[in-house]
Design a protein around this motif. Structure first.
Motif, mmCIF file in Angstrom:
data_model
loop_
_atom_site.group_PDB
_atom_site.id
_atom_site.type_symbol
_atom_site.label_atom_id
_atom_site.label_comp_id
_atom_site.label_asym_id
_atom_site.label_seq_id
_atom_site.Cartn_x
_atom_site.Cartn_y
_atom_site.Cartn_z
ATOM 1 N N HIS A 135 -3.000 1.837 4.498
ATOM 2 C CA HIS A 135 -4.364 1.689 3.999
ATOM 3 C C HIS A 135 -5.128 2.946 4.347
ATOM 4 O O HIS A 135 -4.882 3.554 5.385
ATOM 5 C CB HIS A 135 -5.024 0.465 4.647
ATOM 6 C CG HIS A 135 -6.174 -0.062 3.870
ATOM 7 N ND1 HIS A 135 -7.408 0.517 3.904
ATOM 8 C CD2 HIS A 135 -6.277 -1.107 3.026
ATOM 9 C CE1 HIS A 135 -8.241 -0.153 3.117
ATOM 10 N NE2 HIS A 135 -7.565 -1.146 2.574
ATOM 11 N N ASP A 136 -6.069 3.357 3.512
ATOM 12 C CA ASP A 136 -6.748 4.634 3.721
ATOM 13 C C ASP A 136 -8.163 4.503 4.287
ATOM 14 O O ASP A 136 -8.977 5.394 4.127
ATOM 15 C CB ASP A 136 -6.767 5.445 2.425
ATOM 16 C CG ASP A 136 -7.507 4.741 1.301
ATOM 17 O OD1 ASP A 136 -7.977 3.612 1.512
ATOM 18 O OD2 ASP A 136 -7.614 5.327 0.212
ATOM 19 N N MET B 147 -5.927 -4.411 8.572
ATOM 20 C CA MET B 147 -4.593 -4.324 7.975
ATOM 21 C C MET B 147 -3.972 -5.705 7.836
ATOM 22 O O MET B 147 -3.313 -6.003 6.870
ATOM 23 C CB MET B 147 -3.685 -3.443 8.827
ATOM 24 C CG MET B 147 -4.198 -2.036 9.058
ATOM 25 S SD MET B 147 -3.889 -0.881 7.728
ATOM 26 C CE MET B 147 -2.144 -0.668 7.781
ATOM 27 N N GLY C 217 0.803 -1.209 0.000
ATOM 28 C CA GLY C 217 0.000 0.000 0.000
ATOM 29 C C GLY C 217 0.839 1.264 0.000
ATOM 30 O O GLY C 217 0.319 2.364 0.112
#
Length: 87
Positions: free
Chosen positions: A39-40, A45, A27
Motif C-alpha cells: 500500500h502506498d 494494511m 496491492g
C-alpha cells in the motif's frame, strides 16, 4: 501465474473458499512471499473487527512514519498504539 475469479456482488455467496497453490499479492502483482500486502500510504494494511455480544472493537496492523520505519498494532476504537516498533 495469473488467476481470475469471476462473480457478482449479488451472487449467492458461493465463494466460501479460495485455494491458491503459490503466492497471494494484494496491492502487488509480484508477491515475494506467501502473502504480500502493498500500500502506498499510512492507512491500515489489515483490520480486525469484533462486533458480537455488545462488543465493538477494531484493531489494525500498519506501517507508518515518513520513511515507513514504524510498524504498529493500532487500537482503532481507542485511537491508541499499544505496540510500536520503530527503526
Amino acid at each position: 501465474m495469473s488467476m481470475f475469479i469471476s462473480g457478482s456482488s449479488t451472487s449467492t455467496g458461493s465463494f466460501h473458499e479460495l485455494h491458491i497453490a503459490d503466492r497471494v499479492g494484494i496491492g502487488t502483482s509480484t508477491p515475494l512471499s506467501l502473502l504480500s500486502l502493498a500500500h502506498d500510504s499510512n492507512t491500515n494494511m489489515i483490520e480486525m473487527h469484533r462486533t458480537t455480544g455488545g462488543v465493538n472493537q477494531k484493531w489494525a496492523f500498519l506501517i507508518q512514519g515518513s520513511a515507513g520505519n514504524e510498524f504498529k498494532i493500532h487500537n482503532e476504537t481507542a485511537n491508541t498504539d499499544p505496540f510500536t516498533i520503530k527503526t
